[in-house]
Design an enzyme around this catalytic site. Structure first.
Site, PDB file in Angstrom:
ATOM      1  N   CYS A   2      12.502  -9.709  14.978  1.00  0.00           N
ATOM      2  CA  CYS A   2      13.860  -9.245  15.713  1.00  0.00           C
ATOM      3  C   CYS A   2      14.735  -9.975  14.873  1.00  0.00           C
ATOM      4  O   CYS A   2      14.498 -10.562  13.952  1.00  0.00           O
ATOM      5  CB  CYS A   2      13.872  -9.710  17.047  1.00  0.00           C
ATOM      6  SG  CYS A   2      12.438  -9.192  18.250  1.00  0.00           S
ATOM      7  N   ARG A  27      14.639  -5.427  10.645  1.00  0.00           N
ATOM      8  CA  ARG A  27      13.689  -6.488  11.222  1.00  0.00           C
ATOM      9  C   ARG A  27      13.394  -5.901  12.537  1.00  0.00           C
ATOM     10  O   ARG A  27      12.442  -6.268  13.256  1.00  0.00           O
ATOM     11  CB  ARG A  27      14.495  -7.783  11.443  1.00  0.00           C
ATOM     12  CG  ARG A  27      14.810  -8.667  10.020  1.00  0.00           C
ATOM     13  CD  ARG A  27      15.378 -10.019  10.520  1.00  0.00           C
ATOM     14  NE  ARG A  27      14.446 -10.699  11.260  1.00  0.00           N
ATOM     15  CZ  ARG A  27      13.602 -11.505  10.527  1.00  0.00           C
ATOM     16  NH1 ARG A  27      13.341 -11.304   9.159  1.00  0.00           N
ATOM     17  NH2 ARG A  27      12.689 -12.114  11.232  1.00  0.00           N
ATOM     18  N   TRP A  74      12.586  -5.942  17.900  1.00  0.00           N
ATOM     19  CA  TRP A  74      11.258  -5.100  17.757  1.00  0.00           C
ATOM     20  C   TRP A  74      10.193  -5.517  18.844  1.00  0.00           C
ATOM     21  O   TRP A  74       9.844  -6.830  19.103  1.00  0.00           O
ATOM     22  CB  TRP A  74      10.533  -5.583  16.234  1.00  0.00           C
ATOM     23  CG  TRP A  74       9.334  -4.731  16.021  1.00  0.00           C
ATOM     24  CD1 TRP A  74       8.038  -5.223  16.093  1.00  0.00           C
ATOM     25  CD2 TRP A  74       9.234  -3.515  15.325  1.00  0.00           C
ATOM     26  NE1 TRP A  74       7.140  -4.340  15.702  1.00  0.00           N
ATOM     27  CE2 TRP A  74       7.821  -3.389  15.288  1.00  0.00           C
ATOM     28  CE3 TRP A  74      10.106  -2.588  14.920  1.00  0.00           C
ATOM     29  CZ2 TRP A  74       7.436  -2.094  14.708  1.00  0.00           C
ATOM     30  CZ3 TRP A  74       9.793  -1.426  14.506  1.00  0.00           C
ATOM     31  CH2 TRP A  74       8.389  -1.188  14.164  1.00  0.00           C
ATOM     32  N   ASN A 100      13.400 -14.334  18.739  1.00  0.00           N
ATOM     33  CA  ASN A 100      12.609 -13.617  17.887  1.00  0.00           C
ATOM     34  C   ASN A 100      11.193 -14.545  18.137  1.00  0.00           C
ATOM     35  O   ASN A 100      11.162 -15.642  17.819  1.00  0.00           O
ATOM     36  CB  ASN A 100      12.982 -13.799  16.372  1.00  0.00           C
ATOM     37  CG  ASN A 100      12.149 -13.168  15.322  1.00  0.00           C
ATOM     38  OD1 ASN A 100      11.216 -12.237  15.670  1.00  0.00           O
ATOM     39  ND2 ASN A 100      12.216 -13.755  14.350  1.00  0.00           N
ATOM     40  N   GLY A 101      10.082 -13.747  18.241  1.00  0.00           N
ATOM     41  CA  GLY A 101       8.823 -14.441  18.193  1.00  0.00           C
ATOM     42  C   GLY A 101       7.996 -14.041  19.461  1.00  0.00           C
ATOM     43  O   GLY A 101       8.335 -13.180  20.171  1.00  0.00           O
ATOM     44  N   GLU A 484      -9.126   1.773   0.103  1.00  0.00           N
ATOM     45  CA  GLU A 484      -7.968   1.430   0.413  1.00  0.00           C
ATOM     46  C   GLU A 484      -7.280   1.233  -0.907  1.00  0.00           C
ATOM     47  O   GLU A 484      -6.158   1.468  -1.102  1.00  0.00           O
ATOM     48  CB  GLU A 484      -7.872   0.268   1.265  1.00  0.00           C
ATOM     49  CG  GLU A 484      -6.399  -0.532   1.668  1.00  0.00           C
ATOM     50  CD  GLU A 484      -5.503   0.687   2.044  1.00  0.00           C
ATOM     51  OE1 GLU A 484      -5.949   1.559   2.420  1.00  0.00           O
ATOM     52  OE2 GLU A 484      -4.239   0.158   2.062  1.00  0.00           O
ATOM     53  N   LYS A 488      -3.659   3.328  -2.187  1.00  0.00           N
ATOM     54  CA  LYS A 488      -2.562   2.590  -2.418  1.00  0.00           C
ATOM     55  C   LYS A 488      -2.141   2.984  -3.791  1.00  0.00           C
ATOM     56  O   LYS A 488      -0.886   3.238  -4.331  1.00  0.00           O
ATOM     57  CB  LYS A 488      -2.776   0.859  -2.623  1.00  0.00           C
ATOM     58  CG  LYS A 488      -2.724   0.314  -1.122  1.00  0.00           C
ATOM     59  CD  LYS A 488      -1.270   0.463  -0.723  1.00  0.00           C
ATOM     60  CE  LYS A 488      -0.938   0.426   0.831  1.00  0.00           C
ATOM     61  NZ  LYS A 488      -1.579   1.311   1.583  1.00  0.00           N
ATOM     62  N   GLU A 491      -0.857   6.754  -3.848  1.00  0.00           N
ATOM     63  CA  GLU A 491       0.487   6.841  -3.267  1.00  0.00           C
ATOM     64  C   GLU A 491       1.521   5.971  -4.000  1.00  0.00           C
ATOM     65  O   GLU A 491       2.782   6.392  -3.717  1.00  0.00           O
ATOM     66  CB  GLU A 491       0.291   6.531  -1.933  1.00  0.00           C
ATOM     67  CG  GLU A 491       0.064   4.921  -1.638  1.00  0.00           C
ATOM     68  CD  GLU A 491       0.025   4.894   0.109  1.00  0.00           C
ATOM     69  OE1 GLU A 491       0.741   5.492   0.755  1.00  0.00           O
ATOM     70  OE2 GLU A 491      -0.326   4.097   0.483  1.00  0.00           O
ATOM     71  N   HIS A 507     -25.031   8.659  -8.674  1.00  0.00           N
ATOM     72  CA  HIS A 507     -25.100  10.103  -8.077  1.00  0.00           C
ATOM     73  C   HIS A 507     -24.124  10.929  -8.554  1.00  0.00           C
ATOM     74  O   HIS A 507     -23.657  12.105  -7.885  1.00  0.00           O
ATOM     75  CB  HIS A 507     -25.478  10.261  -6.679  1.00  0.00           C
ATOM     76  CG  HIS A 507     -26.332   9.216  -6.098  1.00  0.00           C
ATOM     77  ND1 HIS A 507     -27.597   9.670  -6.306  1.00  0.00           N
ATOM     78  CD2 HIS A 507     -26.638   8.115  -5.634  1.00  0.00           C
ATOM     79  CE1 HIS A 507     -28.529   9.015  -5.850  1.00  0.00           C
ATOM     80  NE2 HIS A 507     -27.956   7.876  -5.357  1.00  0.00           N
ATOM     81  N   LYS A 607       6.779   7.601   5.758  1.00  0.00           N
ATOM     82  CA  LYS A 607       6.420   6.418   6.377  1.00  0.00           C
ATOM     83  C   LYS A 607       5.597   6.738   7.754  1.00  0.00           C
ATOM     84  O   LYS A 607       4.645   6.458   8.259  1.00  0.00           O
ATOM     85  CB  LYS A 607       7.632   5.449   7.016  1.00  0.00           C
ATOM     86  CG  LYS A 607       6.931   4.196   7.576  1.00  0.00           C
ATOM     87  CD  LYS A 607       6.089   3.353   6.715  1.00  0.00           C
ATOM     88  CE  LYS A 607       5.577   2.388   7.277  1.00  0.00           C
ATOM     89  NZ  LYS A 607       4.496   1.575   6.547  1.00  0.00           N
TER      90      LYS A 607
END
Ligand code: AGP
Length: 612
Positions: A2, A27, A74, A100-101, A484, A488, A491, A507, A607
């Protein structure tokens, strides 16, 4: 995460507070609020939604008051509503707190405070602190600093807290534990914030705070004390960033900042997940032991990077809970007439919670009678709302389009689910779960170790910047890592990249190997791992055909013929994706930078893909 800001000084406080919150909106942005202090009264306004909603609600006739606190949220505990927005107040409405937390023990605090007559109005963990501080302040004859000191001694979890009281409005008291707080020292005015971007336009003089240090500030003084009340000499420094750099914490891109936030994201996602008697705590699953034992299979649905977390889920859940797991690309799932019913648990993994492919798959699963559990990083987004249960990750807002910290927390979430299911059906003992969970707790430190040694990798990557293809090889739990790494690179660097199971090389894909083709091989974890020999053979096979081989291997493993070996700490094999993925994120990041691409917003991508 946050955004937190406090101001006290000659300005009309709403001005620097709103300006600061705008800087901190990255944030967290699902609600925002401020509390302004004037003699004997607080003016509080808080609104769900973007900061602009708060600005619109702020009455232009607000009195010109000179101190206050502001918060952009958040959501972790309690959805993004007006009521759950910060600041939170005591019952007299004269003490306001922003946070925050995560307060781990907020439930027990709330029960005790309600028993003392406090009335709660939100579902947040933060509100418990407001009522606790109110009591403690009375015990200390109105001394908010002493109240904060005693409050911190009973709070568990990670937190940055700011508090203000109407009886002494020019004074703001703050404290931090495992969550950021920095003081901005102005001329006749002072600031506190989650990071310097909130006040950098007013002052470049800042004070960094240590764990459990308490700050008491007014327009002309900043006093820092420890939990024993001993004064601490402030460590003042000059901020060298500009405001934009400050939003990225000094990193050149949000993606790099988020890569480096991974230790904390993983740690926050693990907080409070094992009880004193070694039970994995996933109450949000709302599944009884009998319901878990009646499960015939689990189907994971997701897209992109989240799908790779799903592949890891298959290894972990089948290994620990012995329940069959199938992993489906969400956009394919509902078009193949999947066999699902009330004995199926469908796990939908999504950082944004808005991916339409995954949402449509969730709806299909629900219509077929399956129970749906979401793993999501965005509180109260659509997918969790349409699921039967949700396990929120605590990665904080992920701004960069390329997902990094969200992936690692998704993998942590599937580990926790696997352990919980295994405990429910007795396939793991409580002692085994305790041991595995303790190894999970070591992962943030091991990620830090990798991040402290990435400079040589960043330099090496630039040598491959001109290559137009890179192959990734992995076996067993390293196979999702290979996929992955390839995603990455696609993109971010806009080049052809493929991830293969090492055994598949012969193969067909080995025909792709040409002189100088870069191949990144993820060596299975565990030195005596049976697949080591096979992967080492793969490395020799591609080397013999001219490949340039980079290997990710555990410390102490010797690899003949590799151009570069990236070592990662030794870890339980099933946990390898958490560590092996990090160098691949850095590799892709560096390739994007070397090729001059837009790292945080790569071409053609969004996103959150909210179309099918
Ligand atoms: C990851 O780097 C990509 N940006 C993309 O594959 C992403 O993981 C995918 O679109 C799923 O998004 P979600 O997790 O928000 O559902």
């Amino acid at each position: 995460m946050c955004g937190i800001v406090g101001y006290t000084g000659p300005q009309s406080a709403s001005v620097p507070l709103i300006a600061g919150l705008k800087r901190l909106e990255y944030r967290g942005y699902d609600s925002a609020g401020i509390a302004l202090g004037t003699a004997g009264k607080l003016f509080v306004e808080k609104k769900a939604g973007k900061l602009s909603n708060l600005e619109s609600a702020l009455d232009s006739s607000l009195p010109s008051v000179h101190s206050g606190i502001g918060h952009t949220r958040w959501a972790t505990h309690g959805g993004p509503t007006d009521q759950n927005a910060h600041p939170h107040l005591d019952n007299e409405g004269k003490l306001a707190v922003i946070h925050n937390g995560i307060i781990e023990n907020y439930t027990e605090l709330r029960i005790a405070l309600e028993a003392k007559g406090h009335k709660f109005s939100s579902q947040t963990d933060t509100e418990s602190v407001a009522h606790l501080l109110s009591d403690l302040r009375k015990e200390h004859q109105g001394d908010l600093t002493k109240a904060m000191r005693d409050a911190v001694k009973v709070l568990r979890g990670s937190f940055t807290l700011l508090a203000i009281h109407a009886d002494k409005p020019e004074e703001i008291v703050g404290v931090r534990r495992n969550s950021p707080l920095v003081v901005g020292v102005g001329t006749g005015e002072n600031f506190m914030a989650s990071d310097v971007s909130a006040f950098i336009e007013y002052t470049k003089q800042a004070i960094e705070l240590g764990q459990d240090e308490i700050v008491t500030m007014d327009p002309t003084s900043v006093v820092i004390t420890d939990l024993d009340g001993k004064t601490i000499k402030p460590k003042t420094y000059e901020i060298s960033w500009d405001a934009t750099a400050a939003e990225k914490g000094g990193f050149s891109h949000f993606m790099l900042k988020e890569i480096f936030e991974q230790p904390k994201a993983v740690a926050d996602t693990l907080i409070g997940r094992l009880s004193d008697n070694n039970q994995i705590l996933l109450d949000e699953l709302h599944m009884s032991k009998q319901e878990i034992q009646s499960l015939k299979k689990i189907t994971v649905i997701a897209c992109g990077t989240a799908y790779h977390a799903g592949l890891v889920a298959k290894y972990a859940i089948e290994k620990w809970a012995k329940i069959p797991v199938e992993v489906e690309i969400a956009s394919e799932f509902r078009y193949r007439d999947p066999i699902i019913d009330s004995t199926t648990l469908v796990i939908a993994i999504s950082q944004s919670g808005e991916t339409m492919d995954t949402l449509m798959a969730v709806r299909h699963a629900k219509s077929a009678g399956a129970r749906v559990l979401a793993i999501c990083n965005t509180n109260s987004s659509t997918i969790p709302r349409e699921s039967d249960a949700v396990l929120y990750t605590h990665a904080g807002p992920e701004i960069a389009v390329a997902s990094t910290k969200a992936l690692l927390t998704q993998i942590i979430a599937v580990y926790l689910i696997g352990l919980h299911l295994a405990q429910a059906n007795g396939s793991l003992s409580d002692q085994q779960v305790h041991e595995i969970y303790n190894e999970l707790l070591e992962l943030p430190g091991k990620i830090e170790q990798i991040l402290e040694t990435v400079e040589p990798l960043r330099e090496l990557t630039r040598k491959f910047a001109k290559n137009d293809t890179v192959l990734f090889l992995g076996r067993n739990i390293g196979y999702p890592v290979a996929l992955e790494g390839a995603l990455k690179l696609k993109e971010l660097a806009y080049i052809h990249a493929e991830g293969f199971a090492g055994g598949e090389l012969k193969h067909g894909p080995i025909a792709l190997i040409d002189q100088g083709t870069p191949v990144i091989a993820i060596l299975p974890a565990g030195k005596e791992h049976a697949l080591d020999e096979k992967m080492l053979s793969n490395i020799q096979e591609v080397k013999a055909r001219g490949a340039r081989v980079i290997v990710i291997a555990e410390e102490g493993v010797v690899v003949e013929g590799a151009e570069h070996v990236i070592t990662i700490p030794v870890v339980r094999p099933i946990f390898q994706p958490i560590l092996a993925t990090v160098p691949l994120q850095v590799f892709a990041y560096e390739m994007a930078v070397a090729r001059g691409n837009d790292v945080d917003q790569p071409r053609n991508l969004a996103k959150s893909v909210t179309v099918e």
